[in-house]
Scaffold this motif. Structure first.
Motif, PDB file in Angstrom:
ATOM      1  N   GLN A   1       1.255  -0.973  -0.326  1.00  0.00           N
ATOM      2  CA  GLN A   1      -0.167   0.340   0.140  1.00  0.00           C
ATOM      3  C   GLN A   1       0.722   1.681  -0.083  1.00  0.00           C
ATOM      4  O   GLN A   1       2.230   0.675  -0.439  1.00  0.00           O
ATOM      5  N   MET A   2       0.180   2.200  -0.311  1.00  0.00           N
ATOM      6  CA  MET A   2       0.645   3.230   0.208  1.00  0.00           C
ATOM      7  C   MET A   2       0.962   3.706   1.994  1.00  0.00           C
ATOM      8  O   MET A   2       0.325   3.726   2.541  1.00  0.00           O
ATOM      9  N   PHE A   3       2.334   4.163   1.630  1.00  0.00           N
ATOM     10  CA  PHE A   3       3.005   4.801   3.158  1.00  0.00           C
ATOM     11  C   PHE A   3       3.357   6.425   3.572  1.00  0.00           C
ATOM     12  O   PHE A   3       3.396   7.140   1.882  1.00  0.00           O
ATOM     13  N   ARG A   4       3.011   7.029   4.306  1.00  0.00           N
ATOM     14  CA  ARG A   4       4.060   8.826   3.777  1.00  0.00           C
ATOM     15  C   ARG A   4       6.035   8.201   4.261  1.00  0.00           C
ATOM     16  O   ARG A   4       5.776   8.148   5.448  1.00  0.00           O
ATOM     17  N   ALA A   5       6.252   8.846   3.726  1.00  0.00           N
ATOM     18  CA  ALA A   5       7.916   9.007   3.626  1.00  0.00           C
ATOM     19  C   ALA A   5       7.537  10.606   4.468  1.00  0.00           C
ATOM     20  O   ALA A   5       7.560  11.603   4.921  1.00  0.00           O
ATOM     21  N   ALA A   6       9.122  11.340   4.694  1.00  0.00           N
ATOM     22  CA  ALA A   6       8.748  12.614   5.287  1.00  0.00           C
ATOM     23  C   ALA A   6       8.228  13.431   3.913  1.00  0.00           C
ATOM     24  O   ALA A   6       7.658  14.536   5.163  1.00  0.00           O
ATOM     25  N   ASP A   7       9.018  13.374   3.598  1.00  0.00           N
ATOM     26  CA  ASP A   7       8.181  14.844   2.254  1.00  0.00           C
ATOM     27  C   ASP A   7       7.157  13.835   1.100  1.00  0.00           C
ATOM     28  O   ASP A   7       7.002  14.243   0.199  1.00  0.00           O
ATOM     29  N   GLY A   8       6.762  12.706   1.666  1.00  0.00           N
ATOM     30  CA  GLY A   8       4.923  12.702   0.248  1.00  0.00           C
ATOM     31  C   GLY A   8       5.087  11.277   0.311  1.00  0.00           C
ATOM     32  O   GLY A   8       5.358  10.318   1.603  1.00  0.00           O
ATOM     33  N   TRP A   9       4.988  10.643  -0.528  1.00  0.00           N
ATOM     34  CA  TRP A   9       3.943   9.182  -0.453  1.00  0.00           C
ATOM     35  C   TRP A   9       4.803   8.384  -1.259  1.00  0.00           C
ATOM     36  O   TRP A   9       5.681   8.642  -2.337  1.00  0.00           O
ATOM     37  N   MET A  10       4.453   7.303  -1.160  1.00  0.00           N
ATOM     38  CA  MET A  10       5.273   6.316  -1.916  1.00  0.00           C
ATOM     39  C   MET A  10       4.524   4.760  -1.526  1.00  0.00           C
ATOM     40  O   MET A  10       3.768   4.983  -0.830  1.00  0.00           O
ATOM     41  N   PHE A  11       4.843   3.971  -2.734  1.00  0.00           N
ATOM     42  CA  PHE A  11       3.678   2.969  -2.559  1.00  0.00           C
ATOM     43  C   PHE A  11       4.953   1.454  -2.386  1.00  0.00           C
ATOM     44  O   PHE A  11       6.022   1.716  -2.542  1.00  0.00           O
ATOM     45  N   VAL A  12       5.069   0.696  -1.552  1.00  0.00           N
ATOM     46  CA  VAL A  12       5.806   0.166  -1.049  1.00  0.00           C
ATOM     47  C   VAL A  12       4.756  -1.709  -1.698  1.00  0.00           C
ATOM     48  O   VAL A  12       4.029  -1.548  -0.886  1.00  0.00           O
ATOM     49  N   MET A  13       5.511  -2.206  -1.652  1.00  0.00           N
ATOM     50  CA  MET A  13       4.540  -4.006  -2.137  1.00  0.00           C
ATOM     51  C   MET A  13       4.952  -4.865  -1.523  1.00  0.00           C
ATOM     52  O   MET A  13       5.912  -5.730  -2.423  1.00  0.00           O
ATOM     53  N   CYS A  14       5.478  -5.326  -0.328  1.00  0.00           N
ATOM     54  CA  CYS A  14       5.184  -7.273   0.038  1.00  0.00           C
ATOM     55  C   CYS A  14       4.882  -8.298  -0.442  1.00  0.00           C
ATOM     56  O   CYS A  14       3.687  -8.660   0.279  1.00  0.00           O
ATOM     57  N   GLN A  15       4.258  -8.417  -2.275  1.00  0.00           N
ATOM     58  CA  GLN A  15       3.505  -9.346  -2.539  1.00  0.00           C
ATOM     59  C   GLN A  15       3.875 -10.593  -1.995  1.00  0.00           C
ATOM     60  O   GLN A  15       2.953 -11.262  -1.381  1.00  0.00           O
ATOM     61  N   LEU A  16       5.205 -10.455  -1.241  1.00  0.00           N
ATOM     62  CA  LEU A  16       5.748 -11.814  -1.186  1.00  0.00           C
ATOM     63  C   LEU A  16       6.219 -12.418   0.462  1.00  0.00           C
ATOM     64  O   LEU A  16       6.472 -11.367   0.771  1.00  0.00           O
ATOM     65  N   PRO A  17       6.473 -13.410   0.509  1.00  0.00           N
ATOM     66  CA  PRO A  17       6.734 -12.864   2.425  1.00  0.00           C
ATOM     67  C   PRO A  17       7.543 -13.108   2.779  1.00  0.00           C
ATOM     68  O   PRO A  17       8.619 -11.769   3.197  1.00  0.00           O
ATOM     69  N   LYS A  18       9.234 -13.308   1.082  1.00  0.00           N
ATOM     70  CA  LYS A  18      10.366 -13.313   1.536  1.00  0.00           C
ATOM     71  C   LYS A  18      10.406 -11.508   1.717  1.00  0.00           C
ATOM     72  O   LYS A  18      11.409 -10.934   2.114  1.00  0.00           O
ATOM     73  N   PHE A  19       9.676 -10.425   0.905  1.00  0.00           N
ATOM     74  CA  PHE A  19       9.483  -9.084   0.965  1.00  0.00           C
ATOM     75  C   PHE A  19       9.329  -8.677   2.112  1.00  0.00           C
ATOM     76  O   PHE A  19      10.187  -7.785   2.813  1.00  0.00           O
ATOM     77  N   TRP A  20       8.416  -8.675   2.923  1.00  0.00           N
ATOM     78  CA  TRP A  20       8.510  -8.566   4.672  1.00  0.00           C
ATOM     79  C   TRP A  20       9.307  -8.756   4.723  1.00  0.00           C
ATOM     80  O   TRP A  20       9.872  -8.213   6.499  1.00  0.00           O
ATOM     81  N   ASP A  21      10.402 -10.019   5.030  1.00  0.00           N
ATOM     82  CA  ASP A  21      11.385 -10.499   5.350  1.00  0.00           C
ATOM     83  C   ASP A  21      12.700  -9.141   5.646  1.00  0.00           C
ATOM     84  O   ASP A  21      13.538  -8.532   6.033  1.00  0.00           O
ATOM     85  N   ILE A  22      12.416  -8.844   3.956  1.00  0.00           N
ATOM     86  CA  ILE A  22      13.814  -8.041   3.895  1.00  0.00           C
ATOM     87  C   ILE A  22      13.364  -6.746   4.052  1.00  0.00           C
ATOM     88  O   ILE A  22      14.529  -6.214   4.818  1.00  0.00           O
ATOM     89  N   LEU A  23      12.865  -6.318   3.884  1.00  0.00           N
ATOM     90  CA  LEU A  23      11.628  -4.709   4.393  1.00  0.00           C
ATOM     91  C   LEU A  23      12.289  -4.832   5.496  1.00  0.00           C
ATOM     92  O   LEU A  23      12.915  -3.748   6.109  1.00  0.00           O
ATOM     93  N   THR A  24      11.769  -5.841   7.059  1.00  0.00           N
ATOM     94  CA  THR A  24      11.518  -5.144   8.620  1.00  0.00           C
ATOM     95  C   THR A  24      13.994  -5.495   8.266  1.00  0.00           C
ATOM     96  O   THR A  24      14.072  -4.573   9.691  1.00  0.00           O
ATOM     97  N   THR A  25      13.883  -6.108   7.921  1.00  0.00           N
ATOM     98  CA  THR A  25      15.347  -5.817   8.254  1.00  0.00           C
ATOM     99  C   THR A  25      16.685  -4.688   8.229  1.00  0.00           C
ATOM    100  O   THR A  25      17.385  -4.130   8.228  1.00  0.00           O
ATOM    101  N   ARG A  26      16.609  -4.474   6.480  1.00  0.00           N
ATOM    102  CA  ARG A  26      16.433  -3.342   5.840  1.00  0.00           C
ATOM    103  C   ARG A  26      16.429  -2.139   6.600  1.00  0.00           C
ATOM    104  O   ARG A  26      17.302  -0.526   6.207  1.00  0.00           O
ATOM    105  N   ILE A  27      15.140  -1.348   7.226  1.00  0.00           N
ATOM    106  CA  ILE A  27      15.141  -0.215   7.481  1.00  0.00           C
ATOM    107  C   ILE A  27      15.062  -0.734   9.099  1.00  0.00           C
ATOM    108  O   ILE A  27      14.905   0.327   9.911  1.00  0.00           O
ATOM    109  N   GLY A  28      15.590  -1.523   9.694  1.00  0.00           N
ATOM    110  CA  GLY A  28      16.445  -2.031  11.056  1.00  0.00           C
ATOM    111  C   GLY A  28      14.998  -2.606  12.095  1.00  0.00           C
ATOM    112  O   GLY A  28      15.098  -2.292  13.159  1.00  0.00           O
ATOM    113  N   ARG A  29      14.051  -2.953  11.405  1.00  0.00           N
ATOM    114  CA  ARG A  29      13.196  -2.889  12.388  1.00  0.00           C
ATOM    115  C   ARG A  29      12.030  -4.453  11.965  1.00  0.00           C
ATOM    116  O   ARG A  29      11.459  -4.572  12.329  1.00  0.00           O
TER     117      ARG A  29
END
Length: 409
Positions: free
Chosen positions: A252-280
């Motif tokens: 879905q769309m999320f708010r960055a500091a200066d506007g909107w962006m679309f992030v799509m974790c369509q596959l389970p692996k992308f959720w794992d990569i996302l949380t790792t790369r953002i340090g969460r």
């Protein structure tokens, strides 16, 4: 610019009695692939001063931007690489010209109201006796063979009737159409596919046929998997907040500091990569977000958590961090989307010469052949090719002058 000699449709001639958006959009692909697309346009009626008025594709008059009076920038978006022949198809002399053309052509296309092709002699019943291999392709609002054949129709009506408007927008809001005429564009593309399929068969069998599509059928067909969910499971897809995917989360769309962006974790692996790369990694360990089903059930909480994280940095930071690892894109306004330097890197923007604009900016075809996008030529001025086409058909200068004087071309 001379036509390319190595494009896949070189040597094919397509006649198209077309106007406005959907049909011209489809036949432009054929022209960009090397076909000679002859656009038939009404010649208009002479006024008191002897000048013709009201002629041509209605798209030539669509504002607000014009290259000259009666020649719109809008028209260029749908008619690159074509030729223009003015011709009164409702006259006997106009039909004679059409029949000569059909004898030297491979397909006749039109996007008229459903009852008009037969009336104007543009279907296979009328033209197959002249050229048995001719393909007659028809794009209408509702089809040619039903009670709505005489109905006019446009993209926005199809978005309404096919359910798009009720699917678009935030939950609880008013119905919304899409920002672009996507039903026109997809129907024009389907039109092009059908014409090419029939053309392939005509080349091997020697027999042409009628091929039809219509705006409403194309619009409903694009409901795709939600259609099957409803027809088979009674599951009617609803609007989602932030334009979220109906099942995958977060997508879905999320708010960055200066506007909107679309992030799509369509596959389970992308959720794992996302949380790792953002340090969460803590989000991945949270039982509320352990599986996609859990994340879907707790989407509001997950949205708040990711908004708080993404809001710490501008979009460029997240694009750099996630690009190529997690599907992510900035939510641009149209100007920023077209000024994106990436379009120049992939060669999607083009500059061509027009009689009234030596540097007219257009888009190149999204297709590539042998790694190259096909070249563009400016859309023709009204009737620019009439005399050359008629001469090629065997009309002498006196005959052409008589056709002009009679308002046939």
């Amino acid at each position: 610019m001379e036509p390319a000699t190595d494009l896949p449709l070189r040597g094919f001639r397509i006649i198209s009695a077309e106007q406005y958006g959907a049909g011209p959009y489809g036949t432009m692909f054929l022209a960009q692939m090397g076909a000679e697309v002859i656009k038939i346009e009404p010649p208009g009626k002479p006024g008191p001063d002897g000048q013709r008025r009201g002629g041509g594709d209605t798209a030539r008059a669509v504002g607000p931007h014009f290259l000259r009076p009666g020649e719109s920038v809008y028209f260029q978006a749908f008619n690159l690489n074509k030729r223009s022949l003015t011709l009164d198809l409702g006259s006997d002399a106009g039909q004679e010209v059409l029949h000569r053309l059909v004898g030297q052509s491979h397909a006749v296309a039109n996007n008229m109201r459903g009852d008009l092709p037969a009336r104007l002699g543009l279907d296979y019943a009328a033209l197959g006796t002249i050229n048995p291999a001719i393909v007659c392709a028809h794009l209408s609002a509702y089809g040619r063979d039903n009670a709505r054949a005489k109905w006019p129709g446009y993209d926005y009506l199809m978005q309404a009737e096919a359910g798009y408007c009720q699917l678009t927008g935030e939950p609880g809001g008013d119905p919304q159409r899409m920002g672009l005429s996507m039903v026109d564009f997809i129907t024009g593309t389907i039109f092009c596919i059908g014409l090419l399929g029939a053309l392939v068969d005509a080349q091997r069998s020697g027999k042409g046929r009628d091929v039809d599509t219509d705006l409403l059928s194309a619009a409903v067909h694009q409901t795709s998997y939600p259609a099957l969910w409803y027809m088979n499971n009674g599951d009617e897809t609803q609007r989602t907040p932030r334009s979220a995917h109906p099942t995958a989360t977060p997508s879905q769309m999320f708010r960055a500091a200066d506007g909107w962006m679309f992030v799509m974790c369509q596959l389970p692996k992308f959720w794992d990569i996302l949380t790792t790369r953002i340090g969460r990694e803590d989000l991945a360990a949270d039982p509320r977000f352990a599986t996609n089903a859990d994340r879907l059930a707790n989407r509001d909480a997950l949205t708040q958590a990711l908004d708080a994280e993404f809001g710490k940095r501008p979009m460029a930071h997240w694009q750099e961090l996630l690009g190529g690892h997690v599907p992510v894109a900035p939510v641009y306004e149209l100007g920023a989307a077209l000024d994106n330097p990436w379009l120049d890197q992939i060669g999607l923007r083009d500059t061509i010469a027009h009689p009234d604009a030596p540097e007219l900016h257009v888009l190149k075809s999204p297709l590539k052949f042998d790694g190259q996008r096909p070249p563009n030529r400016a859309a023709p001025l009204l009737g620019a090719d009439s005399e050359d086409i008629l001469a090629d058909l065997g009309y002498d200068p006196d005959e052409i002058a008589r056709l002009r004087a009679g308002g046939i071309v």
